[in-house]
Design an enzyme around this catalytic site. Structure first.
Site, PDB file in Angstrom:
ATOM      1  N   ARG A   1     -21.915   4.656  -5.857  1.00  0.00           N
ATOM      2  CA  ARG A   1     -22.030   6.055  -6.689  1.00  0.00           C
ATOM      3  C   ARG A   1     -23.209   5.820  -7.522  1.00  0.00           C
ATOM      4  O   ARG A   1     -23.852   6.937  -7.964  1.00  0.00           O
ATOM      5  CB  ARG A   1     -20.543   6.210  -7.342  1.00  0.00           C
ATOM      6  CG  ARG A   1     -20.388   7.356  -8.303  1.00  0.00           C
ATOM      7  CD  ARG A   1     -20.510   8.751  -7.313  1.00  0.00           C
ATOM      8  NE  ARG A   1     -20.440   9.610  -8.087  1.00  0.00           N
ATOM      9  CZ  ARG A   1     -21.264  10.537  -8.573  1.00  0.00           C
ATOM     10  NH1 ARG A   1     -22.558  10.015  -8.487  1.00  0.00           N
ATOM     11  NH2 ARG A   1     -21.341  11.602  -9.282  1.00  0.00           N
TER      12      ARG A   1
ATOM     13  N   ASP B   1     -16.876  16.858  -0.057  1.00  0.00           N
ATOM     14  CA  ASP B   1     -15.985  17.654  -0.909  1.00  0.00           C
ATOM     15  C   ASP B   1     -15.617  19.176  -0.321  1.00  0.00           C
ATOM     16  O   ASP B   1     -16.366  19.596   0.300  1.00  0.00           O
ATOM     17  CB  ASP B   1     -16.475  17.826  -2.392  1.00  0.00           C
ATOM     18  CG  ASP B   1     -15.581  18.040  -3.306  1.00  0.00           C
ATOM     19  OD1 ASP B   1     -14.843  17.347  -4.056  1.00  0.00           O
ATOM     20  OD2 ASP B   1     -15.253  19.427  -3.696  1.00  0.00           O
TER      21      ASP B   1
HETATM   22  O1  CP3 Z   1      -9.821  12.150  -0.229  1.00  0.00           O
HETATM   23  C1  CP3 Z   1     -10.652  11.386  -0.063  1.00  0.00           C
HETATM   24  O2  CP3 Z   1     -10.949  10.282  -0.426  1.00  0.00           O
HETATM   25  C2  CP3 Z   1     -11.972  12.022   0.561  1.00  0.00           C
HETATM   26  C3  CP3 Z   1     -13.180  12.831  -0.085  1.00  0.00           C
HETATM   27  C4  CP3 Z   1     -12.640  13.969  -0.844  1.00  0.00           C
HETATM   28  C5  CP3 Z   1     -13.230  14.313  -2.339  1.00  0.00           C
HETATM   29  N1  CP3 Z   1     -12.839  15.489  -2.596  1.00  0.00           N
HETATM   30  C6  CP3 Z   1     -14.093  13.304  -2.862  1.00  0.00           C
HETATM   31  C7  CP3 Z   1     -14.542  13.579  -4.331  1.00  0.00           C
HETATM   32  C8  CP3 Z   1     -11.703  15.108  -0.805  1.00  0.00           C
HETATM   33  C9  CP3 Z   1     -10.882  15.311   0.510  1.00  0.00           C
HETATM   34  C10 CP3 Z   1     -11.880  16.107  -1.765  1.00  0.00           C
HETATM   35  C11 CP3 Z   1     -11.138  17.238  -1.661  1.00  0.00           C
HETATM   36  C12 CP3 Z   1     -11.006  18.189  -2.989  1.00  0.00           C
HETATM   37  N2  CP3 Z   1     -12.192  18.321  -3.874  1.00  0.00           N
HETATM   38  C13 CP3 Z   1     -10.117  18.974  -3.279  1.00  0.00           C
HETATM   39  C14 CP3 Z   1      -8.921  18.914  -2.686  1.00  0.00           C
HETATM   40  C15 CP3 Z   1      -7.797  17.841  -2.600  1.00  0.00           C
HETATM   41  C16 CP3 Z   1      -7.407  17.606  -4.205  1.00  0.00           C
HETATM   42  O3  CP3 Z   1      -7.528  16.673  -4.879  1.00  0.00           O
HETATM   43  O4  CP3 Z   1      -6.476  18.601  -4.774  1.00  0.00           O
HETATM   44  C17 CP3 Z   1     -10.274  19.590  -4.393  1.00  0.00           C
HETATM   45  C18 CP3 Z   1      -9.451  20.466  -5.459  1.00  0.00           C
HETATM   46  C19 CP3 Z   1     -11.722  19.172  -4.958  1.00  0.00           C
HETATM   47  C20 CP3 Z   1     -12.632  19.690  -6.041  1.00  0.00           C
HETATM   48  C21 CP3 Z   1     -13.068  18.689  -6.938  1.00  0.00           C
HETATM   49  N3  CP3 Z   1     -13.898  17.543  -6.473  1.00  0.00           N
HETATM   50  C22 CP3 Z   1     -12.632  18.345  -8.316  1.00  0.00           C
HETATM   51  C23 CP3 Z   1     -11.777  19.253  -8.861  1.00  0.00           C
HETATM   52  C24 CP3 Z   1     -13.469  17.488  -8.439  1.00  0.00           C
HETATM   53  C25 CP3 Z   1     -13.619  16.667  -9.921  1.00  0.00           C
HETATM   54  C26 CP3 Z   1     -12.540  15.940 -10.722  1.00  0.00           C
HETATM   55  C27 CP3 Z   1     -12.946  14.562 -10.972  1.00  0.00           C
HETATM   56  O5  CP3 Z   1     -12.064  13.634 -10.676  1.00  0.00           O
HETATM   57  O6  CP3 Z   1     -13.902  14.485 -11.412  1.00  0.00           O
HETATM   58  C28 CP3 Z   1     -14.062  16.640  -7.526  1.00  0.00           C
HETATM   59  C29 CP3 Z   1     -14.984  15.494  -7.421  1.00  0.00           C
HETATM   60  C30 CP3 Z   1     -14.765  14.381  -6.376  1.00  0.00           C
HETATM   61  N4  CP3 Z   1     -14.525  14.737  -5.142  1.00  0.00           N
HETATM   62  C31 CP3 Z   1     -14.741  13.059  -6.663  1.00  0.00           C
HETATM   63  C32 CP3 Z   1     -14.333  12.414  -5.416  1.00  0.00           C
HETATM   64  C33 CP3 Z   1     -14.280  11.079  -5.178  1.00  0.00           C
HETATM   65  C34 CP3 Z   1     -14.735  12.252  -7.968  1.00  0.00           C
HETATM   66  C35 CP3 Z   1     -16.374  12.511  -8.324  1.00  0.00           C
HETATM   67  C36 CP3 Z   1     -17.165  11.364  -8.595  1.00  0.00           C
HETATM   68  O7  CP3 Z   1     -17.070   9.965  -7.898  1.00  0.00           O
HETATM   69  O8  CP3 Z   1     -17.854  11.251  -9.657  1.00  0.00           O
END
Ligand code: CP3
Length: 344
Positions: free
Chosen positions: A35, A72
């Protein structure tokens, strides 16, 4: 044979297959290391070699039964021509869409504009052992629409719900754009090698039943009919998180193969109301995973008991958080596979 796919096809396994939502993420040092080489989260999602590598990490470390594509749900709005940013400490930020913005969405070719994700799928499939399944995914149209309308995550979704009540035609156009692009995106993932697909309807809570039909069930059914019409026959998991009894109609009416339960869902009761033999996924409390120790041990046993009596895939009710200890994820895997777990 892939255990996850056998269960998605209706088999009751002796020990359930296991994977976790957000299993690739910030609780893993090897994730943080990769990352750190990509400043921007969206660039990271669009870099196939890096995205493929982090997708594979939890398989190597924990021997999970399935990998979930690293991407995402908010890539689809980018394909539709909207600006999306991930801001550290804040989360996703989008330019809120209005009626005029909906008219200007670039629906044609939307999935092609984010097609580097399909290359990630190919790379992951090539690097996965034959008995491990690769799950592709997209966001549920309503959940993605809430981000597009509100411009960020929100606790109540009041702005998006109000928009749906007050602008039914524009809302229908927005959902149609999401249905078409999401279906194309899933079809491309299946053709690139995904063995199952999942629709994350993470913000399905708090909708009146008629609104749930209009905003969640109908668009989901439309996505699935498009995917099937394209000849894609892989299992499709639905995750209408927090939707209460609306989830019963969702299970019967959308055409999904299997259903994922959120944390608060009593799975034995739920199983009695969904189509006979439909596989159930879930639903360990992510907070129990964070706490660990005897709390976690008891919670795992409770889920296993609650899910008895039909096809079950062990998972969380929502995602792994960054503060989760690696030892506890490993202990849950050991526990459900009948090895002595070492909870900390
Ligand atoms: O599940 C997995 O491991 C697969 C990858 C995946 C991510 N996001 C990676 C991610 C999946 C399936 C998602 C789906 C997702 N993204 C959802 C639906 C599932 C759920 O959690 O309800 C939603 C609502 C999102 C939108 C989203 N993406 C948000 C609100 C955030 C920020 C929150 C945070 O933790 O910072 C993300 C970022 C995100 N998507 C990260 C990851 C690993 C963290 C970002 C990082 O590594 O800096």
């Amino acid at each position: 044979m892939m255990k996850l796919i056998e269960v998605l096809n209706g088999k009751t396994a002796d020990t359930p297959p296991i994977w976790f939502m957000r299993q690739a993420g910030r609780h893993l040092p090897e994730y943080l290391e990769i990352r750190a080489t990509c400043k921007d989260f969206i660039d990271f999602c669009f870099t196939p070699d890096k995205a493929a590598e982090v997708t594979l990490q939890p398989i190597r470390r924990y021997d999970m039964d399935a990998a979930i594509l690293f991407a995402d749900i908010l890539l689809i709005p980018i394909g539709l021509g909207r600006k999306v940013e991930f801001i550290k400490g804040t989360g996703p930020v989008l330019e809120p869409i209005d009626v005029e913005g909906i008219r200007q969405l670039t629906v044609c070719g939307a999935a092609d504009r984010i097609s580097s994700v399909w290359e990630t799928v190919e790379r992951v499939r090539a690097g996965l052992p034959a008995d491990k399944a690769l799950i592709g995914f997209t966001g549920g149209p309503w959940t993605v629409a809430t981000y597009m309308i509100e411009g960020k995550g929100s606790p109540t979704k009041e702005i998006a719900k109000r928009f749906a009540y007050e602008n039914p035609e524009a809302m229908a156009d927005l959902l149609a754009a999401l249905v078409e692009s999401s279906a194309d995106y899933l079809i491309g993932q299946a053709r690139a090698g995904a063995n199952a697909l999942k629709i994350f309807e993470s913000w399905a809570e708090g909708l009146a039943p008629d609104m749930f039909d209009r905003l969640v069930i109908n668009p989901t059914r439309d996505i699935i009919s498009r995917v099937r019409a394209a000849g894609v026959d892989v299992p499709i998991l639905g995750f209408p998180r927090g939707s209460g009894l609306n989830a019963i109609r969702y299970a019967h009416e959308t055409g999904i193969t299997a259903i994922a339960a959120g944390t608060q869902m009593p799975m034995a009761d739920f199983r009695a109301t969904i189509p006979d033999g439909m596989p159930l996924q879930g639903n360990l409390d992510p907070l129990a995973l964070r706490i660990g120790g005897s709390v976690l041990r008891k919670s795992v046993d409770a889920v296993l008991r609650d899910a008895e009596g039909g096809p079950h895939i062990f998972n969380l009710g929502h995602g792994v958080t960054p503060d989760v200890k690696i030892e506890n994820v490993q202990a849950v895997v050991d526990h459900i596979r009948g090895r002595e777990p070492n909870y900390v």
